[in-house]
Design a protein around this motif. Structure first.
Motif, short mmCIF file in Angstrom:
data_model
loop_
_atom_site.label_atom_id
_atom_site.label_comp_id
_atom_site.label_asym_id
_atom_site.label_seq_id
_atom_site.Cartn_x
_atom_site.Cartn_y
_atom_site.Cartn_z
N SER A 108 -12.61 -9.69 -19.92
CA SER A 108 -11.89 -8.51 -19.45
C SER A 108 -11.82 -8.48 -17.92
N ALA A 109 -12.92 -8.82 -17.26
CA ALA A 109 -12.94 -8.84 -15.80
C ALA A 109 -12.02 -9.94 -15.27
N ARG A 110 -12.07 -11.10 -15.89
CA ARG A 110 -11.22 -12.22 -15.47
C ARG A 110 -9.75 -11.83 -15.58
N ARG A 111 -9.39 -11.24 -16.71
CA ARG A 111 -8.00 -10.86 -16.94
C ARG A 111 -7.56 -9.79 -15.92
N THR A 112 -8.41 -8.83 -15.66
CA THR A 112 -8.07 -7.72 -14.76
C THR A 112 -7.78 -8.21 -13.36
N VAL A 113 -8.70 -8.99 -12.78
CA VAL A 113 -8.55 -9.34 -11.37
C VAL A 113 -7.48 -10.41 -11.15
N ILE A 114 -7.33 -11.35 -12.09
CA ILE A 114 -6.29 -12.37 -11.93
C ILE A 114 -4.91 -11.74 -12.05
N GLU A 115 -4.74 -10.81 -12.98
CA GLU A 115 -3.45 -10.13 -13.10
C GLU A 115 -3.15 -9.31 -11.86
N LYS A 116 -4.18 -8.66 -11.28
CA LYS A 116 -3.96 -7.88 -10.07
C LYS A 116 -3.51 -8.77 -8.92
N HIS A 117 -4.01 -10.00 -8.88
CA HIS A 117 -3.61 -10.91 -7.79
C HIS A 117 -2.24 -11.52 -8.03
N LEU A 118 -1.99 -11.97 -9.25
CA LEU A 118 -0.75 -12.70 -9.51
C LEU A 118 0.44 -11.78 -9.78
N MET A 119 0.19 -10.59 -10.36
CA MET A 119 1.29 -9.69 -10.69
C MET A 119 0.93 -8.25 -10.32
N PRO A 120 0.82 -7.95 -9.03
CA PRO A 120 0.50 -6.58 -8.62
C PRO A 120 1.61 -5.62 -9.02
N GLN A 121 1.23 -4.40 -9.28
CA GLN A 121 2.21 -3.37 -9.65
C GLN A 121 2.33 -2.36 -8.52
N PRO A 122 3.50 -2.27 -7.89
CA PRO A 122 3.66 -1.34 -6.78
C PRO A 122 3.56 0.11 -7.23
N ARG A 123 3.06 0.96 -6.36
CA ARG A 123 2.88 2.38 -6.68
C ARG A 123 4.15 3.16 -6.31
N LEU A 124 5.25 2.81 -6.96
CA LEU A 124 6.54 3.40 -6.60
C LEU A 124 6.61 4.88 -6.95
N LYS A 125 6.31 5.22 -8.17
CA LYS A 125 6.38 6.64 -8.57
C LYS A 125 5.37 7.47 -7.80
N GLU A 126 4.22 6.86 -7.50
CA GLU A 126 3.22 7.59 -6.72
C GLU A 126 3.73 7.88 -5.31
N GLY A 127 4.37 6.89 -4.68
CA GLY A 127 4.92 7.10 -3.35
C GLY A 127 5.98 8.19 -3.33
N GLN A 128 6.83 8.18 -4.35
CA GLN A 128 7.87 9.20 -4.43
C GLN A 128 7.28 10.59 -4.67
N ALA A 129 6.22 10.65 -5.48
CA ALA A 129 5.57 11.95 -5.72
C ALA A 129 4.92 12.48 -4.44
N LEU A 130 4.28 11.59 -3.69
CA LEU A 130 3.65 12.02 -2.43
C LEU A 130 4.71 12.50 -1.44
N ALA A 131 5.85 11.83 -1.41
CA ALA A 131 6.93 12.27 -0.53
C ALA A 131 7.46 13.63 -0.95
N ARG A 132 7.55 13.84 -2.25
CA ARG A 132 8.05 15.12 -2.77
C ARG A 132 7.11 16.28 -2.43
N LEU A 133 5.80 16.01 -2.43
CA LEU A 133 4.83 17.07 -2.12
C LEU A 133 4.98 17.57 -0.68
N GLY A 134 5.34 16.66 0.22
CA GLY A 134 5.60 17.06 1.60
C GLY A 134 4.38 17.32 2.46
#
Length: 341
Positions: free
Chosen positions: A189-215
């Motif tokens: 589980s640890a191997r899968r988690t960290v290798i996926e984070k390195h090879l296929m990171p997921q951008p925090r797009l919805k989070e960034g938009q929500a933070l912008a909306r909060l103002g």
């Protein structure tokens, strides 16, 4: 004779910026941020960013599939747009290939890029192809938009702001270390988690938009070069200082497991590892409960207070649980293309 390694990546950026004429009034933000902000004829600003991936510098074909590479090429650009609270729209891809490259590589690359850009709501609309006699080079230019009142820049952090980060830190560095040492005994589980984070990171797009909306967010960047380095960018642009509280760093159990096997301190990876592509931002203390509640309720994303904005200093101060402090000063403490770090 001065060489680029003497200047380092950020010194070279400053030199290039200083050599160019002043931009016209329709350039709202030019060189110095990860994303250029341009004024068009409509109500929204245009956003433009690009990021290059070079074989044997950013990736190895022996450890990264073409599909994974395609996902990452897009994700790291989307992350820059996310850090401004923006929306990705169109991408152009320049691809330099040795003539003997297997066509399956190109198919897999574009499958990954196509899937990742669709997840972000954008499209690949063109690009360029070239022959090259050495390593593969992939350069993606991403354009987007943001309403002026929702745009968040690196500059804007204010004295007394708390410093927050989404998700966890150090996972990508742990994945990189594990790819380099496949013989290490690590839980699946640890191997899968960290290798996926390195090879296929997921951008925090919805989070960034929500933070912008909060103002209520004053400054924001994504963690690409490393936490310390990216907070230095925010502080430098905002003319303030920053301190990081090591005991507050969000570090996953997977990262800690890999660090223990490597004989390393996981907090060092969290501070300087880079390529986590989490959002790093500052906001007033009174706004933190609403921020954390919004991100958790809408996206299921945790966010953590990891420090505070203080009086301007020559770097970023890292405070350990025992009260010891270390001042990271004089430039980046993370990835730099030319200085060797």
């Amino acid at each position: 004779m001065m060489r680029v390694r003497d200047l380092g990546e950020f010194g070279l950026i400053g030199r290039i910026a200083g050599s160019l004429p002043q931009p016209p009034p329709d350039v709202v933000v030019g060189i110095g941020d990860d994303v250029a902000v341009l004024r068009g004829s409509g109500p929204d600003y245009f956003l433009a960013t690009c990021d290059v991936q070079v074989e044997n510098v950013h990736f190895l074909r022996t450890t990264t599939t073409p599909y994974q590479l395609g996902r990452k090429v897009v994700a790291i650009n989307v992350s820059d747009i996310a850090a401004m609270g923006g929306t990705p729209l169109w991408a152009l891809v320049s691809l330099a290939l040795p003539p003997d490259t297997d066509v399956d590589f190109v198919d897999g690359l574009y499958q990954g890029m196509g899937e990742q850009i669709r997840l972000a709501g954008g499209s690949i609309v063109g690009g360029n192809l070239s022959k090259i006699h050495s390593e593969i080079v992939i350069d993606l230019c991403l354009m987007g938009s943001v309403a002026p009142e929702r745009m968040i820049l690196r500059k804007g952090a204010r004295l007394g702001d708390l410093v927050l980060v989404t998700g966890s830190l150090g996972d990508s560095r742990a994945g990189l270390e594990l790819i380099g040492h496949p013989e290490w005994s690590i839980s699946d589980s640890a191997r899968r988690t960290v290798i996926e984070k390195h090879l296929m990171p997921q951008p925090r797009l919805k989070e960034g938009q929500a933070l912008a909306r909060l103002g209520c967010v004053h400054a924001m960047a994504d963690v690409s070069d490393g936490l310390v380095s990216d907070l230095q960018h925010i502080c430098g642009a905002s003319r303030v200082g920053g301190e990081i509280w090591v005991e507050n760093l969000p570090i996953s159990a997977a990262c800690k497991e890999v660090a223990e096997r490597a004989g390393q301190d996981a907090s060092t990876w969290a501070l300087t590892g880079g390529e986590d592509y989490e959002l790093l931002f500052t906001a007033p203390e009174t706004s933190v409960p609403e921020i954390q509640r919004t991100l958790a309720d809408e996206m299921g994303t945790p966010s953590h207070v990891i420090g505070r904005i203080v009086e301007e200093m020559s770097g970023v101060q890292v405070r350990h649980a025992d009260g010891k402090t270390v001042l990271y000063a004089g430039g980046s403490r993370g990835w730099d293309h030319f200085s060797g770090s």
